[in-house]
Write a protein that holds these residues in place. Structure first.
Motif, PDB file in Angstrom:
ATOM      1  N   GLY A 296       1.529   5.183   5.083  1.00 39.65           N
ATOM      2  CA  GLY A 296       0.693   5.923   6.035  1.00 39.65           C
ATOM      3  C   GLY A 296      -0.559   6.493   5.400  1.00 39.65           C
ATOM      4  O   GLY A 296      -1.340   5.790   4.765  1.00 39.65           O
TER       5      GLY A 296
ATOM      6  N   SER B 231       0.847  -1.196   0.000  1.00 37.19           N
ATOM      7  CA  SER B 231       0.000   0.000   0.000  1.00 37.19           C
ATOM      8  C   SER B 231       0.880   1.241   0.000  1.00 37.19           C
ATOM      9  O   SER B 231       2.092   1.150   0.187  1.00 37.19           O
ATOM     10  N   ALA B 232       0.239   2.382  -0.121  1.00 39.41           N
ATOM     11  CA  ALA B 232       0.939   3.659   0.011  1.00 39.41           C
ATOM     12  C   ALA B 232       1.332   3.868   1.473  1.00 39.41           C
ATOM     13  O   ALA B 232       0.675   3.350   2.381  1.00 39.41           O
TER      14      ALA B 232
ATOM     15  N   THR C  72      -2.464   8.315   0.651  1.00 37.69           N
ATOM     16  CA  THR C  72      -3.606   8.368  -0.281  1.00 37.69           C
ATOM     17  C   THR C  72      -4.540   9.525   0.098  1.00 37.69           C
ATOM     18  O   THR C  72      -4.986  10.291  -0.770  1.00 37.69           O
TER      19      THR C  72
HETATM   20 MG    MG Z   1      -3.697   3.073   2.415  1.00 40.09          MG
END
Ligand code: MG
Ligand code: ASP
Length: 243
Positions: free
Chosen positions: A44, A41-42, A47
């Motif tokens: 922290g 995921s990105a 997004t």
């Molecule tokens: Mg996220």
């Protein structure tokens, strides 16, 4: 020994220390003789920050451009992990959704994966690389970047595990498994060691945000056993399967 697909969420890759923690987990799995594909995921709240940035520019940003924007979060964490692995002496390569062959239908912001052309991932694995794939994104028939809806990296991981016929699919979180309630808010929340797909889907419907619902549907469809683990503690976690 086997082919492991593992996914790390935003909290698990939030900063430099977390990135090295993930890189070390990958290095350990490789040392044990496994082939490892990691979906990330990105970092922290990246997004959310990117979405807020778009809002500063326009209150009606186009969905196509929003997807192009928010997909960068995952691309940056995937590259950072590959950089950390390189520093540890582990051959690693990051691939974004398009590079990894993740094909979606055309819906910006809430696309579904329709096919994964997994040849590129397989060929890097065969050459001894560990592959880091951006979660949450794919490419549609027009060649545009599309994202899979919030929390979509879980679904990316399960879809990749299905496409590669992986021996194990591990979802690393900032909690050490599925709980009866959110353990960060409810001190009476109890950890569930094992849960079947249907009961997990019911938990998703009741508001559990631990997994994207679609990832559980996909795991059920392809009979992929999911292991939910903590990236910060060595604990048993939760197994999700048919029984
Ligand atoms: Mg996220
Ligand atoms: N970064 C995306 C989100 O925050 C996808 C994910 O984390 O799974 O929703």
């Amino acid at each position: 020994m086997g082919l492991i697909v593992q996914k790390f969420g935003g909290t698990s890759v939030a900063d430099r220390i977390c990135i090295y923690n993930v890189a070390n987990i990958i290095a350990r799995r490789m040392k044990e003789g496994n082939q490892v594909v990691t979906v990330v995921s990105a970092q922290g709240d990246t997004t959310d920050h990117l979405l807020a940035k778009a809002q500063e520019i326009s209150d009606h940003p186009s969905l196509r451009e929003l997807d192009a924007l928010i997909a960068t979060g995952e691309q940056s964490s995937a590259a950072l992990i590959a950089i950390a692995l390189d520093k540890l002496g582990v051959p690693a390569i990051s691939l974004n959704g398009a590079q990894a062959g993740i094909q979606t239908n055309g819906v910006f912001g809430n696309a579904e994966i329709v096919n994964i052309d997994e040849e590129k991932i397989r060929s890097y694995l065969a050459q001894g690389y560990t592959v880091i794939v951006t979660g949450f994104q794919g490419i549609n028939a027009a060649g545009d970047i599309t994202t899979l809806g919030r929390g979509g990296s879980d679904t990316s991981a399960v879809a990749i595990a299905a496409a590669l016929n992986a021996d194990s699919c591990r979802i690393y979180k900032d909690v050490d498994g599925i709980y009866t309630a959110d353990p960060r808010k409810d001190p009476h929340a109890k950890k569930i060691n094992h849960i079947n797909y249907d009961d997990m889907l019911a938990l998703c419907d009741a508001g559990s945000g631990v997994l994207q619902r679609r990832s559980v549907e996909l795991a059920k469809k392809h009979s992929i056993e999911l292991q939910i683990l903590s990236s910060f503690q060595l604990m048993e976690g939760t197994i999700i399967n048919e029984i």
